[in-house]
Motif scaffolding. Structure first.
Motif, PDB file in Angstrom:
ATOM      1  N   UNK A  95       0.812  -1.215   0.000  1.00 40.83           N
ATOM      2  CA  UNK A  95       0.000   0.000   0.000  1.00 40.83           C
ATOM      3  C   UNK A  95       0.851   1.273   0.000  1.00 40.83           C
ATOM      4  N   UNK A  96       2.147   1.114   0.230  1.00 45.07           N
ATOM      5  CA  UNK A  96       3.059   2.252   0.169  1.00 45.07           C
ATOM      6  C   UNK A  96       3.181   2.853  -1.218  1.00 45.07           C
ATOM      7  N   UNK A  97       2.583   2.207  -2.239  1.00 43.80           N
ATOM      8  CA  UNK A  97       2.610   2.768  -3.601  1.00 43.80           C
ATOM      9  C   UNK A  97       2.019   4.171  -3.627  1.00 43.80           C
ATOM     10  N   UNK A  98       1.146   4.450  -2.675  1.00 43.79           N
ATOM     11  CA  UNK A  98       0.435   5.731  -2.685  1.00 43.79           C
ATOM     12  C   UNK A  98       1.368   6.936  -2.613  1.00 43.79           C
ATOM     13  N   UNK A  99       2.602   6.730  -2.114  1.00 45.75           N
ATOM     14  CA  UNK A  99       3.546   7.854  -2.015  1.00 45.75           C
ATOM     15  C   UNK A  99       4.741   7.710  -2.950  1.00 45.75           C
ATOM     16  N   UNK A 100       4.670   6.770  -3.896  1.00 46.96           N
ATOM     17  CA  UNK A 100       5.769   6.563  -4.852  1.00 46.96           C
ATOM     18  C   UNK A 100       5.412   7.220  -6.180  1.00 46.96           C
ATOM     19  N   UNK A 101       6.230   8.176  -6.590  1.00 46.41           N
ATOM     20  CA  UNK A 101       5.917   8.951  -7.787  1.00 46.41           C
ATOM     21  C   UNK A 101       7.050   8.986  -8.800  1.00 46.41           C
ATOM     22  N   UNK A 102       8.125   8.227  -8.554  1.00 44.61           N
ATOM     23  CA  UNK A 102       9.264   8.299  -9.468  1.00 44.61           C
ATOM     24  C   UNK A 102      10.051   6.995  -9.445  1.00 44.61           C
ATOM     25  N   UNK A 103      11.162   6.995 -10.188  1.00 41.28           N
ATOM     26  CA  UNK A 103      12.016   5.807 -10.264  1.00 41.28           C
ATOM     27  C   UNK A 103      13.484   6.259 -10.258  1.00 41.28           C
ATOM     28  N   UNK A 104      13.991   6.664  -9.100  1.00 41.01           N
ATOM     29  CA  UNK A 104      15.363   7.172  -9.009  1.00 41.01           C
ATOM     30  C   UNK A 104      16.396   6.051  -8.974  1.00 41.01           C
ATOM     31  N   UNK A 105      17.654   6.425  -9.010  1.00 42.99           N
ATOM     32  CA  UNK A 105      18.708   5.447  -8.780  1.00 42.99           C
ATOM     33  C   UNK A 105      18.667   5.062  -7.302  1.00 42.99           C
TER      34      UNK A 105
END
Length: 343
Positions: free
Chosen positions: A306-316
């Protein structure tokens, strides 16, 4: 499970010694472990985590054979040794996840490889076995075991594990259903060693919150799917960015064990809402080998918490860990300011 290995001469003294928290925790950049993720975690993600001061881990079954698994361990060790030689910096330890289940035909051989190479941390799932713990202790390694309920934690404690990974509600993969606050409180009543918290941890503030609840380490999975070193498909990463907590479905319909999955990936494979209550007997072997059997189910049906809700990018991985540390420090500083108000 019948595993015979030479044990330490004084296991009681060893276990008493390990009532203290492992030394490596104080040496980490931030108190965090990147969880071993099936089909996602590989040598590059592991070594980048370790080089940047958090524990990197991977499942043994991410390699289709034990021979390939050993090659990965050798690759990781060489890369980290080279890093230490060139920079003078000590990397964080790495770990391996072993599925300790009767239908995993590789567990004995994979454990032997871990002992041969003295893998610092072994993470066990689906079974806590005292012989395995003793075997890892014989070379000075640590065993962390993941649990979703008190009964599992008690059995793991009796087996002598060094740490318990409390997989709380909302965690990616084989998540539990308990709220982390009472879960930690309940386990700490009888388990005095290392506590790791898993479930919806995606930021440095979340890591700080885990410690405030009583955990010693935060255990992050989904957040590390969306890194450039992850082995996840790009469409998988995009789906995580587009998803919210309500898009996570808890079901045993995929592999027979309850886990959290992204709703769009379930629906894309024809697993509709009326099928979410279905389950089937887990089997990591049979006509397919251990890795193939699980991979067949998970390759296109994507897991996430459910932590996807605060994931907005794909950094190194490096940039992500730097960000997590800044957020962690900021959160602690804010708490310090709040403390002044109530003194």
């Amino acid at each position: 499970m019948d595993i015979q290995f030479q044990l330490m001469e004084d296991m009681e003294a060893y276990n008493n010694l390990n009532m203290k928290k492992p030394k490596f925790i104080d040496e980490l950049n931030i108190p965090a472990i990147a969880a071993p993720m099936f089909l996602i975690s590989g040598p590059k993600l592991v070594t980048e985590c370790c080089k940047n001061g958090i524990v990197g881990t991977f499942p043994a079954l991410n390699q289709r054979t034990s021979e390939g698994f050993e090659e990965w361990i050798i690759e990781i060790k060489k890369d980290l040794e080279k890093f230490e030689t060139e920079t003078g910096k000590k990397p964080a330890p790495f770990g391996v996840n072993l599925i300790v289940h009767p239908t995993n035909p590789r567990v004995r051989k994979d454990l032997s490889i871990c002992i041969k190479h003295k893998v610092p941390i072994i993470i066990t799932s689906l079974g806590a076995v005292s012989q395995l713990v003793s075997a890892v202790h014989s070379y000075g390694g640590l065993v962390f075991h993941d649990v979703i309920k008190k009964r599992h934690a008690e059995k793991a404690s009796e087996a002598g594990v060094d740490g318990l990974i409390l997989v709380a509600a909302g965690a990616g993969g084989h998540g539990g259903t308990l709220n982390p606050i009472p879960f930690i409180a309940e386990i700490k009543k009888f388990f005095k060693k290392t506590i790791l918290l898993s479930g919806c941890i995606s930021s440095g503030r979340d890591i700080a919150s885990a410690l405030q609840m009583g955990a010693d380490l935060a255990y992050l999975g989904t957040r590390f799917i969306n890194t450039t070193e992850s082995k996840a498909d790009e469409k998988y990463k995009e789906m995580i960015i587009e998803s919210k907590a309500g898009d996570i479905v808890y079901t045993a319909a995929v592999s027979g064990v309850n886990a959290n999955f992204l709703r769009p990936s379930l629906e894309a494979m024809g697993i509709t809402e009326d099928m979410w209550g279905d389950s089937k007997k887990i089997n990591f072997g049979d006509e397919l080998d251990a890795a193939q059997a699980e991979a067949k189910a998970w390759k296109t049906i994507w897991s996430a918490g459910q932590g996807v809700t605060s994931i907005e990018d794909c950094p190194s991985t490096k940039d992500l860990i730097e960000r997590l540390k800044k957020e962690f420090i900021s959160s602690i500083e804010n708490q310090a300011e709040l403390l002044k108000k109530f003194k």
